[in-house]
Write a protein that holds these residues in place. Structure first.
Motif, short mmCIF file in Angstrom:
data_model
loop_
_atom_site.label_atom_id
_atom_site.label_comp_id
_atom_site.label_asym_id
_atom_site.label_seq_id
_atom_site.Cartn_x
_atom_site.Cartn_y
_atom_site.Cartn_z
N ASP A 274 -2.93 5.66 -0.55
CA ASP A 274 -3.90 4.76 -1.17
C ASP A 274 -4.60 3.91 -0.11
O ASP A 274 -4.01 3.56 0.91
CB ASP A 274 -3.21 3.83 -2.16
CG ASP A 274 -2.76 4.53 -3.42
OD1 ASP A 274 -3.11 5.71 -3.61
OD2 ASP A 274 -2.02 3.90 -4.21
N THR B 106 -5.24 0.06 -3.82
CA THR B 106 -3.99 -0.67 -4.06
C THR B 106 -4.25 -1.95 -4.83
O THR B 106 -3.57 -2.24 -5.83
CB THR B 106 -3.29 -1.00 -2.72
OG1 THR B 106 -2.95 0.23 -2.08
CG2 THR B 106 -2.05 -1.84 -2.94
N ILE C 292 0.87 -1.18 0.00
CA ILE C 292 0.00 0.00 0.00
C ILE C 292 0.90 1.23 0.00
O ILE C 292 1.68 1.44 0.93
CB ILE C 292 -0.94 -0.01 1.22
CG1 ILE C 292 -1.85 -1.25 1.16
CG2 ILE C 292 -1.77 1.28 1.26
CD1 ILE C 292 -2.69 -1.47 2.40
N ASP C 293 0.82 2.01 -1.06
CA ASP C 293 1.67 3.18 -1.24
C ASP C 293 0.96 4.46 -0.81
O ASP C 293 -0.26 4.57 -0.92
CB ASP C 293 2.07 3.34 -2.71
CG ASP C 293 2.90 2.18 -3.22
OD1 ASP C 293 3.67 1.61 -2.42
OD2 ASP C 293 2.77 1.85 -4.41
N GLU D 217 -2.84 -3.06 -8.46
CA GLU D 217 -1.95 -4.22 -8.56
C GLU D 217 -2.53 -5.30 -9.47
O GLU D 217 -1.78 -6.00 -10.17
CB GLU D 217 -1.67 -4.81 -7.17
CG GLU D 217 -0.82 -3.92 -6.29
CD GLU D 217 0.63 -3.79 -6.75
OE1 GLU D 217 1.13 -4.69 -7.45
OE2 GLU D 217 1.25 -2.78 -6.41
#
Length: 196
Positions: free
Chosen positions: A94, A99, A90-91, A103
């Motif tokens: 977000d 996420t 999780i960046d 992805e």
């Protein structure tokens, strides 16, 4: 059931701050007996993550990935390739859902609009701070927008696998799937009869 124990005088000593953060954490811990001890542990903080099991009821299939994992190689060079559900870190700000939608497209090439959150689990609470948010979503061939494979910028080389659900369960039993989040999600699907 064990009562909450008191933790105090926490001190963090950073050991590494590369791809993730490794800290030595020293703290005073009060046991139920009243005895207090100074304890030292290492905590690896790579942030939290999200993972998803994509399934197709009509075809009775699931989408998994296969990729090289260095920590597995370090532990046992005969098991360096891992079969897993699609997942990622999780960046920034977000959400877990944002996420896993991102992805899914990057890793396996399917564009989904939504997913159902089904579980949350710490992957290895004795050493890692990572909390995994686990999702399921139904996919169709019409949602395939690219071949997946991950991002070159992240040095990813991901093989996309579409397997019959029964085959995925069999390879858990044969210990060819050794990733905990993948086992949890496949067993969730089995228990909840998602592909019946």
């Amino acid at each position: 059931m064990q009562k909450e124990n008191k933790v105090s005088n926490i001190e963090y000593i950073n050991l590494s701050n590369e791809w993730a953060k490794l800290d030595k954490v020293e703290y005073d811990y009060t046991f139920e007996s009243g005895e207090q001890k100074r304890i030292s542990r290492e905590c690896y903080n790579r942030g939290n993550g999200a993972a998803i099991l994509l399934f197709n009821r009509r075809k009775k299939s699931v989408i998994l990935t296969r990729q090289f994992r260095m920590p597995i190689h370090v532990n046992n060079t005969n098991e360096a390739i891992s079969i897993e559900v699609c997942a990622g870190a999780i960046d920034n700000n977000d959400t877990p859902l944002e996420t896993i939608i991102r992805e899914t497209e990057e890793e396996v090439g399917y564009k989904i609009k939504d997913a159902k959150h089904v579980l949350m689990a710490y992957t290895s609470p004795g050493a890692l701070t990572e909390k995994m948010y686990l999702f399921v979503a139904e996919y169709s061939d019409a949602q395939k927008v690219n071949n997946g494979g991950g991002l070159d910028a992240e040095n990813e080389e991901i093989e996309v696998l579409e397997l019959p659900f029964t085959k995925a369960i069999e390879i858990i039993k044969s210990e060819k799937i050794i990733d905990a989040k993948t086992i949890l999600l496949l067993q969730y699907a089995q228990i909840n009869k998602l592909l019946d």
